[in-house]
Design a protein around this motif. Sequence first.
Motif, mmCIF file in Angstrom:
data_model
loop_
_atom_site.group_PDB
_atom_site.id
_atom_site.type_symbol
_atom_site.label_atom_id
_atom_site.label_comp_id
_atom_site.label_asym_id
_atom_site.label_seq_id
_atom_site.Cartn_x
_atom_site.Cartn_y
_atom_site.Cartn_z
ATOM 1 N N ARG A 69 0.837 -1.196 0.000
ATOM 2 C CA ARG A 69 0.000 0.000 0.000
ATOM 3 C C ARG A 69 0.870 1.244 0.000
ATOM 4 O O ARG A 69 1.959 1.257 0.553
ATOM 5 C CB ARG A 69 -0.911 0.015 1.221
ATOM 6 C CG ARG A 69 -1.910 -1.132 1.261
ATOM 7 C CD ARG A 69 -2.958 -0.864 2.317
ATOM 8 N NE ARG A 69 -3.952 -1.915 2.361
ATOM 9 C CZ ARG A 69 -5.153 -1.769 2.907
ATOM 10 N NH1 ARG A 69 -5.490 -0.612 3.451
ATOM 11 N NH2 ARG A 69 -6.016 -2.760 2.904
ATOM 12 N N GLU A 81 0.790 5.734 -1.552
ATOM 13 C CA GLU A 81 0.294 6.716 -2.505
ATOM 14 C C GLU A 81 0.938 6.499 -3.863
ATOM 15 O O GLU A 81 1.954 5.801 -3.997
ATOM 16 C CB GLU A 81 0.599 8.133 -2.001
ATOM 17 C CG GLU A 81 -0.091 8.482 -0.701
ATOM 18 C CD GLU A 81 0.276 9.882 -0.214
ATOM 19 O OE1 GLU A 81 0.971 10.597 -0.965
ATOM 20 O OE2 GLU A 81 -0.121 10.235 0.904
ATOM 21 N N SER A 82 0.354 7.084 -4.876
ATOM 22 C CA SER A 82 0.898 6.989 -6.225
ATOM 23 C C SER A 82 2.291 7.617 -6.262
ATOM 24 O O SER A 82 2.513 8.713 -5.743
ATOM 25 C CB SER A 82 -0.021 7.715 -7.213
ATOM 26 O OG SER A 82 0.499 7.660 -8.517
ATOM 27 N N GLU A 96 -2.379 -1.888 -8.776
ATOM 28 C CA GLU A 96 -3.682 -1.214 -8.738
ATOM 29 C C GLU A 96 -4.823 -2.228 -8.685
ATOM 30 O O GLU A 96 -5.798 -2.134 -9.432
ATOM 31 C CB GLU A 96 -3.846 -0.280 -9.944
ATOM 32 C CG GLU A 96 -2.780 0.773 -10.076
ATOM 33 C CD GLU A 96 -2.710 1.719 -8.888
ATOM 34 O OE1 GLU A 96 -3.665 1.741 -8.080
ATOM 35 O OE2 GLU A 96 -1.712 2.440 -8.749
ATOM 36 N N GLY A 108 -7.054 -2.485 -6.581
ATOM 37 C CA GLY A 108 -8.301 -1.844 -6.171
ATOM 38 C C GLY A 108 -9.149 -1.400 -7.343
ATOM 39 O O GLY A 108 -10.347 -1.144 -7.182
ATOM 40 N N GLU A 109 -8.545 -1.293 -8.546
ATOM 41 C CA GLU A 109 -9.282 -0.901 -9.751
ATOM 42 C C GLU A 109 -9.790 -2.112 -10.528
ATOM 43 O O GLU A 109 -10.415 -1.962 -11.579
ATOM 44 C CB GLU A 109 -8.375 -0.064 -10.662
ATOM 45 C CG GLU A 109 -7.713 1.120 -9.985
ATOM 46 C CD GLU A 109 -8.711 2.203 -9.603
ATOM 47 O OE1 GLU A 109 -9.821 2.193 -10.168
ATOM 48 O OE2 GLU A 109 -8.381 3.038 -8.750
ATOM 49 N N THR A 138 -1.813 -1.254 -4.256
ATOM 50 C CA THR A 138 -2.928 -0.327 -4.457
ATOM 51 C C THR A 138 -2.639 0.994 -3.764
ATOM 52 O O THR A 138 -1.929 1.044 -2.747
ATOM 53 C CB THR A 138 -4.239 -0.909 -3.907
ATOM 54 O OG1 THR A 138 -5.312 0.002 -4.166
ATOM 55 C CG2 THR A 138 -4.152 -1.169 -2.416
ATOM 56 N N ASN A 139 -3.169 2.075 -4.338
ATOM 57 C CA ASN A 139 -3.133 3.375 -3.663
ATOM 58 C C ASN A 139 -4.528 3.762 -3.158
ATOM 59 O O ASN A 139 -4.729 4.877 -2.693
ATOM 60 C CB ASN A 139 -2.599 4.456 -4.598
ATOM 61 C CG ASN A 139 -3.444 4.637 -5.847
ATOM 62 O OD1 ASN A 139 -4.508 4.035 -5.987
ATOM 63 N ND2 ASN A 139 -2.982 5.456 -6.771
ATOM 64 N N ARG A 140 -5.467 2.825 -3.261
ATOM 65 C CA ARG A 140 -6.838 3.051 -2.802
ATOM 66 C C ARG A 140 -7.011 2.514 -1.386
ATOM 67 O O ARG A 140 -6.259 1.651 -0.910
ATOM 68 C CB ARG A 140 -7.833 2.353 -3.736
ATOM 69 C CG ARG A 140 -7.767 2.790 -5.192
ATOM 70 C CD ARG A 140 -8.420 4.145 -5.398
ATOM 71 N NE ARG A 140 -9.807 4.156 -4.989
ATOM 72 C CZ ARG A 140 -10.827 3.770 -5.762
ATOM 73 N NH1 ARG A 140 -10.583 3.331 -6.993
ATOM 74 N NH2 ARG A 140 -12.070 3.820 -5.335
ATOM 75 N N ASN A 141 -8.034 3.019 -0.702
ATOM 76 C CA ASN A 141 -8.400 2.512 0.618
ATOM 77 C C ASN A 141 -9.314 1.301 0.422
ATOM 78 O O ASN A 141 -10.500 1.439 0.130
ATOM 79 C CB ASN A 141 -9.108 3.609 1.423
ATOM 80 C CG ASN A 141 -9.358 3.195 2.864
ATOM 81 O OD1 ASN A 141 -9.735 2.055 3.145
ATOM 82 N ND2 ASN A 141 -9.147 4.123 3.785
ATOM 83 N N GLU A 163 -12.573 1.058 2.524
ATOM 84 C CA GLU A 163 -13.696 1.863 2.027
ATOM 85 C C GLU A 163 -14.333 1.215 0.808
ATOM 86 O O GLU A 163 -15.565 1.231 0.646
ATOM 87 C CB GLU A 163 -13.217 3.273 1.677
ATOM 88 C CG GLU A 163 -12.859 4.127 2.890
ATOM 89 C CD GLU A 163 -12.512 5.550 2.479
ATOM 90 O OE1 GLU A 163 -12.549 5.834 1.262
ATOM 91 O OE2 GLU A 163 -12.199 6.358 3.370
ATOM 92 N N LEU A 164 -13.508 0.645 -0.074
ATOM 93 C CA LEU A 164 -14.043 -0.026 -1.255
ATOM 94 C C LEU A 164 -14.889 -1.229 -0.864
ATOM 95 O O LEU A 164 -15.931 -1.502 -1.487
ATOM 96 C CB LEU A 164 -12.901 -0.465 -2.177
ATOM 97 C CG LEU A 164 -12.064 0.657 -2.817
ATOM 98 C CD1 LEU A 164 -10.960 0.064 -3.674
ATOM 99 C CD2 LEU A 164 -12.952 1.573 -3.658
#
Length: 522
Positions: A237, A239-240, A310, A312-313, A350-353, A356-357
């Motif tokens: 994990r 940030e981008s 990524e 999370g996408e 991933t850079n997503r939470n 939350e997803l």
Amino acid sequence: MSKLHLTFADRIGIVADISSQLASHGYNIVAMEVVQKEGSAHVFLEIDPGRPKCPREDILAMLATFPDLAQIRFIEALPHEKQANLLRIVLDNIDESILAVDAEGRVTLVNSVAKANFRCEGADVVGRHVRDLPLPDYAILECLRGGRYNNVKKNLAQGRKRLRYFATGRPILDASGAVLGAVEIARDAEDIQDLARSMTGFGAVSFNDIVGSSPALRQALAMAEKIAATDAIITIRGESGTGKELFAQAIHAGSGREGAFVAINCAAVPEALLESELFGYVGGAFSGARKEGRPGLFELAGEGTVFLDEIGEMPLGAQAKILRVIQSRRVRRLGDGRELPVAARIVTATNRNLEELVAKRQFREDLYYRINVLPLTIPPLRERRDDILPLAEHFLFLLTARLGKELRAFDEGARHKLTRHHWPGNVRELKNVVERSAILCDASVIDADAILLFQESGRGVAYPAAMAGEAAGSLREALARYERGLLEGALAGRKSMRRVARELGISHTALRNKLRKHGLET
């Protein structure tokens, strides 16, 4: 000077008799060594006759009067000289750099590799203080106070090149434990990497290639090194732009796996093609498919590592299929009824939470628990301020070496500007800023004006720092002004359009079109 080897029947008083005889004839003893062996005493002498010319016959006649003398002959070197020459040959023919100092910090030994690294091949450095040598630091002096260090990464500029090596330092102690001196042994980082790659069969980066020494990065590296050798799924994990794929490659290199490292960006591949990329297909599985079919990433990796960037996408449909691969350790090509075993390890990023997803039902909860076994968080650059300048200098070195320019440096203003920036784009943004400054600045020292940053404003707008105070206008106008400024800077003093295009990272045709767009063709 004359050097001799005398052999006596061993008895008491030989050394005293020799010293007395030589002194009575005006000879000075420069060196004497005595070796007792099998009832004989072997005396090795270096004497100074005290006069310019002294025939060897006179020396032999003077020494032949000793009782119990069995043999006398002239020799080229004393035993200690032979041993010293042998030691020198050995030290000069090993790959490591070796530097030793006495208790005062004066150099007592330096081999040819160290001389080459410190660029003092033609100088006699023995006897000089170690601070007279162009070392990156003088940590060896800490060993004189009992300190020691192991495999410390160091960098040394050498014109257009930079030496990266790992140094180990130890104090030299006598039998009572008193410090007599210190020694530093260093190994070229490239040699270590080549050795590691020859054993692992992997040519990508290792943990040693990750630049930085901040506490936050060291903690992440320690965690990554600890879990690299396991078979568990790792989720990286961050940030981008923090270097998640770099960590994934280093984890693969540290895992000892013999298979390949294959990566896919789940956000960049259309959903319709993602499944075929991951699992492969047989010939005729769908319109446009290759006649011979194609293996998927899991097959290509073999016993290596599949990196799902990524994740999370990833669409929910593909998530279900990845979950099945994790559970069954088998894959099925599109259009094929057979299942193939999977031996590859899975590393995701991933850079997503993800939490939350999961709550929004945009990421499968069962897959979340499957991949979140060993989470690894890469700190953003703003939390590792100590790494900003080492990273900037690293990128600057790589770029100037690639462009064939002299090694450059940042002045104090540029360094201050780099360290105070927030770096929302993290390491990727820093790399781009450094490349921009190296291309636009022709001076050997890069100043603050050459550092073009994208700064945050109260409205969340990103404008180049060079435009501060200008009317923003529309975004298109601001970007056009910035692009024109970059082109004008790159064209200053240049004569080859192809070189300008290469340094800007665009094609020659694209450069011509942009020059025409901004009226800079002449």
